[in-house]
Design an enzyme around this catalytic site. Sequence first.
Site, mmCIF file in Angstrom:
data_model
loop_
_atom_site.group_PDB
_atom_site.id
_atom_site.type_symbol
_atom_site.label_atom_id
_atom_site.label_comp_id
_atom_site.label_asym_id
_atom_site.label_seq_id
_atom_site.Cartn_x
_atom_site.Cartn_y
_atom_site.Cartn_z
ATOM 1 N N GLY A 13 13.842 5.595 0.745
ATOM 2 C CA GLY A 13 12.787 5.080 1.621
ATOM 3 C C GLY A 13 13.275 3.816 2.309
ATOM 4 O O GLY A 13 14.488 3.528 2.334
ATOM 5 N N ALA A 45 3.732 6.679 5.190
ATOM 6 C CA ALA A 45 2.910 5.479 5.448
ATOM 7 C C ALA A 45 2.297 5.592 6.837
ATOM 8 O O ALA A 45 3.004 5.801 7.826
ATOM 9 C CB ALA A 45 3.785 4.234 5.341
ATOM 10 N N GLN A 46 0.996 5.452 6.900
ATOM 11 C CA GLN A 46 0.324 5.663 8.187
ATOM 12 C C GLN A 46 0.077 4.348 8.903
ATOM 13 O O GLN A 46 0.515 4.113 10.017
ATOM 14 C CB GLN A 46 -1.014 6.358 7.954
ATOM 15 C CG GLN A 46 -0.896 7.754 7.411
ATOM 16 C CD GLN A 46 -2.268 8.363 7.185
ATOM 17 O OE1 GLN A 46 -3.301 7.725 7.336
ATOM 18 N NE2 GLN A 46 -2.286 9.631 6.798
ATOM 19 N N GLU A 113 -6.518 -4.297 9.034
ATOM 20 C CA GLU A 113 -6.852 -3.573 7.803
ATOM 21 C C GLU A 113 -7.566 -4.525 6.852
ATOM 22 O O GLU A 113 -7.647 -5.735 7.100
ATOM 23 C CB GLU A 113 -5.575 -3.016 7.152
ATOM 24 C CG GLU A 113 -4.991 -1.843 7.921
ATOM 25 C CD GLU A 113 -3.749 -1.251 7.264
ATOM 26 O OE1 GLU A 113 -3.842 -0.147 6.732
ATOM 27 O OE2 GLU A 113 -2.696 -1.901 7.297
ATOM 28 N N HIS A 241 -6.459 3.936 -3.112
ATOM 29 C CA HIS A 241 -6.838 3.830 -1.700
ATOM 30 C C HIS A 241 -8.254 4.382 -1.580
ATOM 31 O O HIS A 241 -8.542 5.464 -2.079
ATOM 32 C CB HIS A 241 -5.868 4.623 -0.825
ATOM 33 C CG HIS A 241 -5.972 4.268 0.624
ATOM 34 N ND1 HIS A 241 -7.075 4.603 1.385
ATOM 35 C CD2 HIS A 241 -5.148 3.586 1.443
ATOM 36 C CE1 HIS A 241 -6.895 4.141 2.616
ATOM 37 N NE2 HIS A 241 -5.732 3.519 2.677
ATOM 38 N N ARG A 287 -9.015 -3.710 -0.830
ATOM 39 C CA ARG A 287 -9.124 -2.342 -1.358
ATOM 40 C C ARG A 287 -9.750 -2.227 -2.731
ATOM 41 O O ARG A 287 -10.426 -1.258 -3.032
ATOM 42 C CB ARG A 287 -7.730 -1.738 -1.448
ATOM 43 C CG ARG A 287 -7.357 -1.167 -0.157
ATOM 44 C CD ARG A 287 -6.106 -0.380 -0.250
ATOM 45 N NE ARG A 287 -5.664 -0.263 1.116
ATOM 46 C CZ ARG A 287 -4.445 0.016 1.481
ATOM 47 N NH1 ARG A 287 -3.533 0.221 0.565
ATOM 48 N NH2 ARG A 287 -4.138 0.109 2.734
ATOM 49 N N HIS A 348 -2.794 5.216 -5.152
ATOM 50 C CA HIS A 348 -2.035 5.001 -3.919
ATOM 51 C C HIS A 348 -0.799 4.123 -4.103
ATOM 52 O O HIS A 348 0.244 4.408 -3.530
ATOM 53 C CB HIS A 348 -2.979 4.353 -2.899
ATOM 54 C CG HIS A 348 -2.388 4.125 -1.551
ATOM 55 N ND1 HIS A 348 -1.915 5.157 -0.754
ATOM 56 C CD2 HIS A 348 -2.215 2.987 -0.824
ATOM 57 C CE1 HIS A 348 -1.472 4.654 0.389
ATOM 58 N NE2 HIS A 348 -1.623 3.345 0.372
ATOM 59 N N GLU A 372 8.524 -0.387 -3.750
ATOM 60 C CA GLU A 372 7.386 -0.199 -4.661
ATOM 61 C C GLU A 372 7.783 -0.241 -6.132
ATOM 62 O O GLU A 372 6.999 -0.654 -6.986
ATOM 63 C CB GLU A 372 6.670 1.128 -4.341
ATOM 64 C CG GLU A 372 5.360 1.295 -5.096
ATOM 65 C CD GLU A 372 4.541 2.483 -4.633
ATOM 66 O OE1 GLU A 372 4.873 3.067 -3.582
ATOM 67 O OE2 GLU A 372 3.563 2.822 -5.322
ATOM 68 N N ARG A 383 -2.628 -5.417 -3.856
ATOM 69 C CA ARG A 383 -1.762 -5.546 -2.676
ATOM 70 C C ARG A 383 -2.578 -5.615 -1.389
ATOM 71 O O ARG A 383 -3.511 -4.821 -1.190
ATOM 72 C CB ARG A 383 -0.826 -4.347 -2.609
ATOM 73 C CG ARG A 383 0.084 -4.335 -1.404
ATOM 74 C CD ARG A 383 0.949 -3.090 -1.431
ATOM 75 N NE ARG A 383 0.125 -1.910 -1.314
ATOM 76 C CZ ARG A 383 -0.044 -1.219 -0.199
ATOM 77 N NH1 ARG A 383 0.567 -1.583 0.909
ATOM 78 N NH2 ARG A 383 -0.813 -0.150 -0.181
ATOM 79 N N SER A 388 3.551 -3.484 2.046
ATOM 80 C CA SER A 388 4.578 -2.841 1.224
ATOM 81 C C SER A 388 5.854 -2.543 1.998
ATOM 82 O O SER A 388 6.960 -2.799 1.503
ATOM 83 C CB SER A 388 4.038 -1.569 0.590
ATOM 84 O OG SER A 388 3.268 -0.866 1.512
HETATM 85 C C1 SIN Z 1 -3.178 2.907 5.211
HETATM 86 O O1 SIN Z 1 -2.761 3.279 6.302
HETATM 87 O O2 SIN Z 1 -4.378 2.778 4.946
HETATM 88 C C2 SIN Z 1 -2.174 2.623 4.139
HETATM 89 C C3 SIN Z 1 -1.526 1.338 4.387
HETATM 90 C C4 SIN Z 1 -1.080 0.737 3.095
HETATM 91 O O3 SIN Z 1 -1.287 1.301 2.031
HETATM 92 O O4 SIN Z 1 -0.555 -0.367 3.142
#
Ligand code: SIN
Length: 553
Positions: A13, A45-46, A113, A241, A287, A348, A372, A383, A388
Amino acid sequence: MTIAKDFIVIGSGVAGLTFALKVCKFGSVGIITKDALEESATKYAQGGIASVMAEDDSFDLHVKDTMETGRGLCHEDFVRIACGEGPARIRELIELGAKFDRVRGAGFDLGKEGGHSKRRILHANDLTGWEIERTLIEAVQAQENIEIFEHHMAIDLITRARLEEDVQPGSPQDEALGLYVLDHKTQKVETMVGGIILLATGGAGKVYVYTSNPDTATGDGVAVAYRAGAQIANMEFFQFHPTCLFHPKAKSFLISETVRGEGGVLRLQNGNTFMESYHPLGCLAPRDVVARAIDYEMKKSGDDYVLLDVTHLEGYRIRERFPNIYKTCLDFGFDMSREPLPVVPAAHYMCGGLVVDVSGQTNIKRLFASGEVCFSGLHGANRLASNSLLEGLVLSHRAVEKAVGIFKESKLSKTLLEQIPEWDPGSAVDSDESVVVSHNWDEIRRLMWNYVGIVRSTKRLKRAERRIQLLLEEIQEYYWNFKITKDTLELRNLTITAQLIIQGALTRKESRGLHYNLDYPETDDKHWKQDTVFQNRVHRLITQTNPRIVTHE
Ligand code: SIN
């Protein structure tokens, strides 16, 4: 067969590839990866990568957000390093060819976020991880000095302590010399020796029955290092998550937090919102708060899921900003531009891991870790979203200088390397009972979900501890008697990782961040503003009669 490389990287990764790309200027590199090269959590990872890029943002604010989300357990020295060095590392990625979304004619299109006080998430639509992985793979494949070993899995480390009786595992005299590796296409075990070893094997989401992680996330790095005497910290902090798609075939597909960053609202099935009664930041609370609130509301109502409503956004905007999420949901029968999505929390991210210093060095000489799998102190008890990929980039870069220094200063002793025996399967035979592996695998993941999930109690944790102990004994016996396979190795690693999570959770007699125990619901700064650290002291030598290093008892 023995393969020698100056640097051995385990995992492909962002952390592994960044390190490989930078150290290949100083020596030969072997990258071992369990699956195809691109198959890592990074690829999935999105949301993106957090970094201070906007004029109204500052390093101090990024540090503050990270530390507040981490609930008092972040290590400020590394938090400052990660936030401060992030922009330079991101510029290097861009120079390599990574393309992050920009606002037409202006700067980066920065997302938001949970827990972030500013917009600072760089992204490539909703496929940011893949953009980074793609860029690094192209760069790594262009290097002649890097050899890639796909479908190879680390079995165990070969350390000085495993060759010499008077060197204790994990002591200052101990050092990593190499490892045994299973080529699971041919079923052959190879010996690899190297001047420096970097573990970048990612997380352990598969320890839970519902997870956003890929199948490769089986805690391999933590288990391999723990068995060899490395220190492991804060494993009780496993991040769930809040929003994964609820559908029996979706394998907990992640609905990025950036969807809430664009105004997505969490609702109960009756349409009511609820997050405003849990946190002033509502749906964009950190989160741990959001996942626990969803868990609580689902238990109260008896519902199987809550809803994530993003229908306020124009359809074209959703398709443009979240093309992958939109299409995947559509494939499962949900048009998110017209109807709210059913979502549930899923495991997650592993916030604990292999203890490293600010250069990625573990307590075992020549053994480094990044990403990770490691515990750098960045995440504390929870986190901050999108920190990450940042950690992997920054730490792997910093590890290079120290690793190259050690590599140049102290060469591996030839006499020591000659003592390493080739792998010997002993009297192990092919298993005719693979059902044992699949049964135990299911049992662990379910018991972790039920007893060691978002809300814990001491009674449930003790129950889990007893079960895991029995399973470990069974797996140990199985490991010894039958020829090893990838499934057996993963099961052994998963079980040890589960055991470490439970031990951490039982040790911490308070609730903080991602660890919530009904029997200790308060945060206890007086006694527990500290990390939980475990180290395996069992000392087993690799000998011709014990070539398989059954070290964990
Ligand atoms: C997400 O796109 O919600 C994940 C991002 C992350 O876990 O840092």
